[in-house]
Design a protein around this motif. Structure first.
Motif, PDB file in Angstrom:
ATOM      1  N   GLN A 170       0.770  -1.551   0.408  1.00  0.00           N
ATOM      2  CA  GLN A 170       0.109   0.050   0.025  1.00  0.00           C
ATOM      3  C   GLN A 170       0.738   0.992  -0.398  1.00  0.00           C
ATOM      4  O   GLN A 170       0.347   2.114  -1.133  1.00  0.00           O
ATOM      5  CB  GLN A 170      -0.756   0.033   1.139  1.00  0.00           C
ATOM      6  N   SER A 171       1.980   1.646   0.203  1.00  0.00           N
ATOM      7  CA  SER A 171       3.211   2.074   0.141  1.00  0.00           C
ATOM      8  C   SER A 171       4.331   2.247  -0.102  1.00  0.00           C
ATOM      9  O   SER A 171       5.525   1.532   0.412  1.00  0.00           O
ATOM     10  CB  SER A 171       3.713   2.808   1.781  1.00  0.00           C
ATOM     11  N   PRO A 172       4.545   2.303  -1.566  1.00  0.00           N
ATOM     12  CA  PRO A 172       6.017   1.830  -2.751  1.00  0.00           C
ATOM     13  C   PRO A 172       6.753   2.305  -2.134  1.00  0.00           C
ATOM     14  O   PRO A 172       7.126   3.509  -1.844  1.00  0.00           O
ATOM     15  CB  PRO A 172       5.469   2.652  -4.478  1.00  0.00           C
ATOM     16  N   GLY A 173       8.080   1.835  -1.951  1.00  0.00           N
ATOM     17  CA  GLY A 173       8.953   1.731  -1.619  1.00  0.00           C
ATOM     18  C   GLY A 173       9.606   1.942   0.432  1.00  0.00           C
ATOM     19  O   GLY A 173      10.661   2.191   0.943  1.00  0.00           O
ATOM     20  N   THR A 174       8.309   1.735   0.924  1.00  0.00           N
ATOM     21  CA  THR A 174       8.802   1.437   2.470  1.00  0.00           C
ATOM     22  C   THR A 174       9.153  -0.280   2.997  1.00  0.00           C
ATOM     23  O   THR A 174       8.003  -0.405   2.253  1.00  0.00           O
ATOM     24  CB  THR A 174       6.857   2.287   2.814  1.00  0.00           C
ATOM     25  N   GLY A 203      12.084   1.429   6.327  1.00  0.00           N
ATOM     26  CA  GLY A 203      12.840   1.860   6.033  1.00  0.00           C
ATOM     27  C   GLY A 203      12.030   2.339   5.169  1.00  0.00           C
ATOM     28  O   GLY A 203      10.844   1.691   4.302  1.00  0.00           O
ATOM     29  N   GLN A 204      12.649   3.202   3.847  1.00  0.00           N
ATOM     30  CA  GLN A 204      11.284   4.330   3.157  1.00  0.00           C
ATOM     31  C   GLN A 204      12.419   4.781   2.432  1.00  0.00           C
ATOM     32  O   GLN A 204      13.249   5.252   1.971  1.00  0.00           O
ATOM     33  CB  GLN A 204      10.862   5.611   3.222  1.00  0.00           C
ATOM     34  N   VAL A 205      12.115   4.448   0.596  1.00  0.00           N
ATOM     35  CA  VAL A 205      12.935   4.954  -0.662  1.00  0.00           C
ATOM     36  C   VAL A 205      12.268   6.518  -0.911  1.00  0.00           C
ATOM     37  O   VAL A 205      11.040   6.367  -0.999  1.00  0.00           O
ATOM     38  CB  VAL A 205      13.125   3.898  -1.863  1.00  0.00           C
ATOM     39  N   PHE A 206      12.795   7.182  -1.043  1.00  0.00           N
ATOM     40  CA  PHE A 206      12.210   8.502  -2.146  1.00  0.00           C
ATOM     41  C   PHE A 206      12.879   9.361  -2.492  1.00  0.00           C
ATOM     42  O   PHE A 206      14.609   8.822  -3.414  1.00  0.00           O
ATOM     43  CB  PHE A 206      11.851   9.441  -0.423  1.00  0.00           C
ATOM     44  N   ARG A 207      12.640  10.495  -3.462  1.00  0.00           N
ATOM     45  CA  ARG A 207      13.678  11.198  -3.861  1.00  0.00           C
ATOM     46  C   ARG A 207      13.884  12.219  -3.581  1.00  0.00           C
ATOM     47  O   ARG A 207      13.006  13.364  -3.068  1.00  0.00           O
ATOM     48  CB  ARG A 207      13.356  11.527  -5.411  1.00  0.00           C
ATOM     49  N   ILE A 208      15.425  13.182  -3.906  1.00  0.00           N
ATOM     50  CA  ILE A 208      15.384  14.583  -3.132  1.00  0.00           C
ATOM     51  C   ILE A 208      15.854  14.698  -4.730  1.00  0.00           C
ATOM     52  O   ILE A 208      17.665  14.924  -5.141  1.00  0.00           O
ATOM     53  CB  ILE A 208      16.942  14.085  -2.257  1.00  0.00           C
ATOM     54  N   ASN A 214      17.499   5.754  -0.133  1.00  0.00           N
ATOM     55  CA  ASN A 214      17.481   4.995   0.647  1.00  0.00           C
ATOM     56  C   ASN A 214      17.121   5.748   2.032  1.00  0.00           C
ATOM     57  O   ASN A 214      18.778   5.394   3.153  1.00  0.00           O
ATOM     58  CB  ASN A 214      17.447   3.568   0.440  1.00  0.00           C
ATOM     59  N   ALA A 215      16.120   5.888   3.198  1.00  0.00           N
ATOM     60  CA  ALA A 215      16.400   5.554   4.785  1.00  0.00           C
ATOM     61  C   ALA A 215      15.760   4.626   5.470  1.00  0.00           C
ATOM     62  O   ALA A 215      15.485   4.233   4.944  1.00  0.00           O
ATOM     63  CB  ALA A 215      15.540   7.246   4.998  1.00  0.00           C
ATOM     64  N   GLN A 216      17.222   4.971   6.367  1.00  0.00           N
ATOM     65  CA  GLN A 216      16.325   3.128   7.365  1.00  0.00           C
ATOM     66  C   GLN A 216      16.758   3.494   8.943  1.00  0.00           C
ATOM     67  O   GLN A 216      17.531   3.909   9.134  1.00  0.00           O
ATOM     68  CB  GLN A 216      17.537   2.131   7.106  1.00  0.00           C
ATOM     69  N   GLN A 237      20.946   4.438   8.306  1.00  0.00           N
ATOM     70  CA  GLN A 237      21.056   4.687   7.357  1.00  0.00           C
ATOM     71  C   GLN A 237      20.948   5.258   6.616  1.00  0.00           C
ATOM     72  O   GLN A 237      19.385   5.554   6.247  1.00  0.00           O
ATOM     73  CB  GLN A 237      21.495   3.044   7.097  1.00  0.00           C
ATOM     74  N   LEU A 238      22.095   6.329   5.428  1.00  0.00           N
ATOM     75  CA  LEU A 238      21.103   6.946   4.491  1.00  0.00           C
ATOM     76  C   LEU A 238      22.039   5.963   3.606  1.00  0.00           C
ATOM     77  O   LEU A 238      23.495   6.235   3.143  1.00  0.00           O
ATOM     78  CB  LEU A 238      21.340   8.412   4.555  1.00  0.00           C
ATOM     79  N   GLN A 239      21.196   5.459   2.523  1.00  0.00           N
ATOM     80  CA  GLN A 239      21.845   5.147   1.184  1.00  0.00           C
ATOM     81  C   GLN A 239      22.018   5.719   0.062  1.00  0.00           C
ATOM     82  O   GLN A 239      20.227   5.885  -0.151  1.00  0.00           O
ATOM     83  CB  GLN A 239      21.927   3.928   0.864  1.00  0.00           C
ATOM     84  N   PHE A 240      22.587   6.479  -0.611  1.00  0.00           N
ATOM     85  CA  PHE A 240      22.411   6.695  -2.272  1.00  0.00           C
ATOM     86  C   PHE A 240      22.287   6.220  -3.032  1.00  0.00           C
ATOM     87  O   PHE A 240      23.360   5.007  -3.384  1.00  0.00           O
ATOM     88  CB  PHE A 240      23.906   8.444  -2.314  1.00  0.00           C
ATOM     89  N   LEU A 241      21.097   6.056  -3.649  1.00  0.00           N
ATOM     90  CA  LEU A 241      20.945   5.384  -5.124  1.00  0.00           C
ATOM     91  C   LEU A 241      21.943   5.619  -6.006  1.00  0.00           C
ATOM     92  O   LEU A 241      21.009   6.666  -6.708  1.00  0.00           O
ATOM     93  CB  LEU A 241      20.095   4.552  -4.773  1.00  0.00           C
ATOM     94  N   PHE A 242      22.200   4.606  -7.412  1.00  0.00           N
ATOM     95  CA  PHE A 242      22.651   5.057  -8.723  1.00  0.00           C
ATOM     96  C   PHE A 242      22.063   4.141  -9.246  1.00  0.00           C
ATOM     97  O   PHE A 242      23.523   3.037 -10.305  1.00  0.00           O
ATOM     98  CB  PHE A 242      24.047   5.476  -8.623  1.00  0.00           C
ATOM     99  N   PRO A 243      20.904   4.212  -9.525  1.00  0.00           N
ATOM    100  CA  PRO A 243      20.293   3.122 -10.336  1.00  0.00           C
ATOM    101  C   PRO A 243      21.068   2.815 -12.087  1.00  0.00           C
ATOM    102  O   PRO A 243      21.068   4.755 -12.650  1.00  0.00           O
ATOM    103  CB  PRO A 243      19.094   2.818 -11.038  1.00  0.00           C
ATOM    104  N   ARG A 244      21.567   2.053 -13.108  1.00  0.00           N
ATOM    105  CA  ARG A 244      22.400   2.363 -14.687  1.00  0.00           C
ATOM    106  C   ARG A 244      21.131   2.613 -15.409  1.00  0.00           C
ATOM    107  O   ARG A 244      19.614   1.771 -15.055  1.00  0.00           O
ATOM    108  CB  ARG A 244      22.529   0.893 -14.648  1.00  0.00           C
TER     109      ARG A 244
END
Length: 244
Positions: A170-174, A203-208, A214-216, A237-244
Motif C-alpha cells: 500500500q506504500s511503494p518504497g516502504t 525503511g523508505q525509498v524517496f527522491r531528493i 534509501n533511509a532506514q 542509514q542513509l543510502q544514495f542510489l545510482f541506478p543504471r
C-alpha cells in the motif's frame, strides 16, 4: 526505477546497482563502564560487468569509530577502524535464487590500536536470497582470518547477516527489515564469543530532486553478547542510489 523496485534492489546485497550507504551504529552500555560507542560505516557498493553472463559486485566497509575509554581517566578515541572489501562473483541474470560467492579482505587502516587489528586478513564470503511476493529472504556470511597477526592483532571473525524484508504494497518504497549482524570472535574465551542481536528496522525509498535515497532506522537488542559488548544498538542509514 520506481520506489518499490529500488527498495527491492537495496535488499539484494549483490544487486547490479551502484550505491553509497552511510550506516551509523550507536552502541549503548558498551565496555566495562557502560558507555556509548559510535561507529559510522561508509559502505560503497560498486558492480562490474565481467562478461554477458557474470558480474563482480564489490562491497566496501570503512568504519569511523568513536570509542569510549575502558578505564577511569581514559578519554574517547576517535579514528578509523579496519577496512573490509568483499568481491562477489554472481550471475548477470539470476533466477528465483540470487547468489554470489567470493572473497573478503581486511586491511589495517586503523589509526589507533584500540580501534582494531593492525594485521591484514582474508577469508571466504557468500550470499544467497530469493524474492517471493512482497518478501525478500536470504542471508550473507563470511569469515576472516588474520595473516601473521600475533597477540591482540590476531583475529578469526565470523559474520552472518540474515535478510528478511517485507515490502508494504500500500506504500511503494516502504519496507520492514529484520537484518541483525550476528558475529563470533573465535579467538575470545568461551562464553564471550558470540554477539546475537534481535530487533527490527523500517525503511523508505524517496527522491531528493532526481536523486533516489534509501533511509532506514532500527533498533536491536543483543540477547547474547560478550561481557564488554553493548547491550543494544540504534542503527540509522542513509543510502544514495545510482541506478543504471
Amino acid at each position: 526505477m520506481d520506489a518499490d523496485a529500488l527498495a527491492r534492489q537495496t535488499q539484494n546485497p549483490v544487486a547490479n546497482l551502484i550505491s553509497v550507504p552511510f550506516q551509523n551504529n550507536t552502541n549503548f552500555n558498551y565496555g566495562p563502564r557502560n558507555h556509548t560507542q559510535n561507529i559510522l560505516n561508509i559502505q560503497p557498493v560498486i558492480p562490474f560487468g565481467l562478461n554477458e553472463d557474470w558480474n563482480i559486485i564489490t562491497r566496501t566497509i570503512l568504519p569511523v569509530i568513536s570509542q569510549p575509554g575502558f578505564a577511569p581517566g581514559e578519554g574517547t578515541t576517535f579514528g578509523l577502524g579496519a577496512l573490509q572489501v568483499s568481491a562477489f562473483l554472481t550471475p548477470a541474470q539470476s533466477g528465483r535464487l540470487i547468489w554470489g560467492v567470493g572473497v573478503v579482505g581486511q586491511a589495517p587502516t586503523v589509526t589507533d590500536e584500540v580501534l582494531g587489528s593492525r594485521a591484514w586478513g582474508v577469508g571466504p564470503t557468500a550470499v544467497a536470497l530469493t524474492m517471493a511476493g512482497q518478501w525478500t529472504i536470504g542471508g550473507l556470511v563470511n569469515n576472516v582470518w588474520s595473516i601473521g597477526g600475533e597477540g591482540s592483532n590476531k583475529y578469526n571473525n565470523f559474520l552472518f547477516q540474515p535478510v528478511l524484508s517485507y515490502n508494504i504494497p500500500q506504500s511503494p518504497g516502504t519496507y520492514l527489515s529484520f537484518s541483525p549482524i550476528i558475529t563470533a570472535n573465535w579467538e575470545a574465551r568461551s562464553g564471550d564469543q558470540w554477539t546475537v542481536p534481535v530487533g527490527l528496522s523500517a525503511g523508505q525509498v524517496f527522491r531528493i530532486g532526481s536523486q533516489p535515497v534509501n533511509a532506514q532506522i532500527g533498533a536491536y537488542y543483543n540477547v547474547v553478547r560478550p561481557d564488554i559488548g553493548p547491550e543494544w544498538q540504534l542503527r540509522a542509514q542513509l543510502q544514495f542510489l545510482f541506478p543504471r
